[in-house]
Design a protein around this motif. Structure first.
Motif, PDB file in Angstrom:
ATOM      1  N   SER A  28       5.586  12.438   1.007  1.00 11.25           N
ATOM      2  CA  SER A  28       4.882  11.242   0.566  1.00 11.25           C
ATOM      3  C   SER A  28       5.828  10.133   0.132  1.00 11.25           C
ATOM      4  O   SER A  28       5.420   8.993  -0.011  1.00 11.25           O
ATOM      5  CB  SER A  28       3.949  11.602  -0.607  1.00 11.25           C
ATOM      6  OG  SER A  28       4.694  12.134  -1.671  1.00 11.25           O
ATOM      7  N   THR A  35       4.020   4.948  -0.853  1.00  9.76           N
ATOM      8  CA  THR A  35       3.099   6.078  -0.851  1.00  9.76           C
ATOM      9  C   THR A  35       1.664   5.596  -0.692  1.00  9.76           C
ATOM     10  O   THR A  35       0.893   6.142   0.102  1.00  9.76           O
ATOM     11  CB  THR A  35       3.232   6.876  -2.162  1.00  9.76           C
ATOM     12  OG1 THR A  35       4.551   7.406  -2.246  1.00  9.76           O
ATOM     13  CG2 THR A  35       2.230   8.018  -2.211  1.00  9.76           C
ATOM     14  N   ARG A  37       0.663   2.702   0.531  1.00 10.70           N
ATOM     15  CA  ARG A  37       0.495   2.083   1.847  1.00 10.70           C
ATOM     16  C   ARG A  37       0.318   3.142   2.925  1.00 10.70           C
ATOM     17  O   ARG A  37      -0.566   3.028   3.785  1.00 10.70           O
ATOM     18  CB  ARG A  37       1.704   1.208   2.167  1.00 10.70           C
ATOM     19  CG  ARG A  37       1.590   0.498   3.515  1.00 10.70           C
ATOM     20  CD  ARG A  37       2.762  -0.437   3.765  1.00 10.70           C
ATOM     21  NE  ARG A  37       4.043   0.272   3.802  1.00 10.70           N
ATOM     22  CZ  ARG A  37       4.970   0.218   2.853  1.00 10.70           C
ATOM     23  NH1 ARG A  37       4.777  -0.510   1.774  1.00 10.70           N
ATOM     24  NH2 ARG A  37       6.103   0.898   2.977  1.00 10.70           N
ATOM     25  N   ASN A  38       1.122   4.184   2.876  1.00  9.37           N
ATOM     26  CA  ASN A  38       0.989   5.258   3.855  1.00  9.37           C
ATOM     27  C   ASN A  38      -0.355   5.962   3.713  1.00  9.37           C
ATOM     28  O   ASN A  38      -0.983   6.330   4.709  1.00  9.37           O
ATOM     29  CB  ASN A  38       2.127   6.266   3.690  1.00  9.37           C
ATOM     30  CG  ASN A  38       3.476   5.694   4.074  1.00  9.37           C
ATOM     31  OD1 ASN A  38       3.548   4.729   4.849  1.00  9.37           O
ATOM     32  ND2 ASN A  38       4.546   6.260   3.540  1.00  9.37           N
ATOM     33  N   ARG A 268      -2.073  10.967  -1.358  1.00  7.80           N
ATOM     34  CA  ARG A 268      -1.377   9.741  -1.700  1.00  7.80           C
ATOM     35  C   ARG A 268      -2.237   8.693  -2.393  1.00  7.80           C
ATOM     36  O   ARG A 268      -1.705   7.731  -2.946  1.00  7.80           O
ATOM     37  CB  ARG A 268      -0.788   9.125  -0.425  1.00  7.80           C
ATOM     38  CG  ARG A 268       0.309   9.973   0.204  1.00  7.80           C
ATOM     39  CD  ARG A 268       0.550   9.570   1.660  1.00  7.80           C
ATOM     40  NE  ARG A 268       1.730  10.233   2.200  1.00  7.80           N
ATOM     41  CZ  ARG A 268       1.749  11.477   2.660  1.00  7.80           C
ATOM     42  NH1 ARG A 268       0.635  12.206   2.634  1.00  7.80           N
ATOM     43  NH2 ARG A 268       2.856  12.014   3.127  1.00  7.80           N
TER      44      ARG A 268
END
Length: 341
Positions: A28, A35, A37-38, A268
């Protein structure tokens, strides 16, 4: 899929679309912004896939609904076993099979998800995507209601208001159509009860292990159905050569891929964010029904959907306020503990 945003915060037990433990080895990262955004990207991809599934299933209209669901169960089982074997977690599936209580609830979950798949495939291939969209818009409200009936949870005033408004929406559409929206209700009830059953099954097993057990339990029925169709010349697996074979085999991929993306997103993102992302799927289904399939939208449908959206806005607002209040209380408790320490 994530827990409903209307569910109460811990330690109260929630059951609507239970949070799934991590199933991937994706890192992550240490940057909170990266984190987050992902997580958003994974969540958008996950719900985007779930939202456009009607466009995929319509490509399988050469096969009857039962054959599609049977292939989906068997190919999903193969993928789950493959992923578990590759990650060295096949023992998680074996352990689930050795716990009678968990196995019993997973057997019930298997029956519910099979019913959900069958109803959804029928809706996608019979120009009833609008009802599928209504079903998944209604699901958060229904699961909050099940919390009261089954788990004896106490609802906040705005949650009661949202439930009452949601019921009004279903009645408006039913009166306009002259009958209850059975497909929408079937999808909403089957998925809400599926989430409740999975919660009772516990979190001992991860997403792929529990789904692997469910599809394993379905596999005798699925294999039997396909054998009967083949024996009577009604199998469509090779109807269009490699194309039909690949399309039916890929039902396992479209089941497992978004599950992996959701697990990555849930690691996340705060549950409140994941809860809001869940509306992407029924929104895309609504757009497909109206703009692509050109399904009829009489005034009663527009009014009914408008009411249900209003109810969900109330539910979302209440959940966000409740989460912020809980976050402030936790920060205050941490600060107090630090000061006393």
């Amino acid at each position: 899929m994530p827990p409903c945003i209307g569910a109460r915060a811990p330690p109260t037990r929630t059951y609507c679309r239970p949070r799934i433990p991590p199933v991937s080895d994706l890192h992550s990262g240490s940057d909170p912004r990266a984190t987050h955004r992902n997580g958003l990207l994974f969540g958008l991809a996950c719900y985007g896939i779930w939202g456009v599934l009607p466009l995929y299933f319509v490509q399988l209209d050469f096969a009857p609904d039962l054959e599609i669901v049977a292939h989906r169960a068997l190919w999903t089982l193969l993928i789950c076993v493959g992923v578990l074997a590759f990650t060295g977690k096949l023992r998680d599936m074996r352990e689930a099979l050795t716990h009678p209580r968990q196995l019993g609830f997973l057997a019930l979950a298997a029956a519910l998800i099979a019913a959900n798949w069958l109803i959804y495939v029928y809706a996608a291939n019979h120009q009833q995507v609008l009802q599928a969209s209504l079903g998944y818009f209604t699901n958060p409200l229904l699961t909050v209601g099940l919390g009261v009936l089954v788990l004896r949870e106490r609802l906040r005033p705005l949650q009661w208001l949202a439930m009452g408004i949601g019921l009004t929406a279903v009645l408006v559409i039913a009166v306009g159509d002259g009958q209850l929206p059975w497909i929408a209700l079937g999808l909403a009830f089957s998925f809400a009860l599926y989430g409740l059953t999975k919660s009772f099954a516990g979190r001992r097993s991860g997403a792929f292990a529990s789904l692997g057990v469910e599809t394993l339990l379905l596999s005798p029925l699925a294999a039997g159905a396909l054998w009967w169709m083949t024996a009577h010349g009604q199998s469509h697996f090779t109807t269009h050569g490699a194309t039909s074979m690949l399309l039916l085999a890929s039902t396992g991929i479209i089941t497992a891929a978004p599950l992996t993306l959701f697990a990555a997103a849930a690691r996340r993102l705060p549950l409140s964010v994941v809860g809001m992302l869940q509306y992407i799927a029924p929104t895309l289904q609504f757009i497909i029904a109206v703009a692509v399939n050109h399904e009829p939208m009489p005034p009663s449908h527009w009014i009914g959907f408008g009411i249900i959206w209003f109810a969900l806005a109330i539910l979302t607002t209440d959940a966000l306020r409740h989460n912020r209040r809980n976050a402030r209380l936790r920060r205050a408790q941490v600060a107090t503990a630090s000061t006393n320490g």
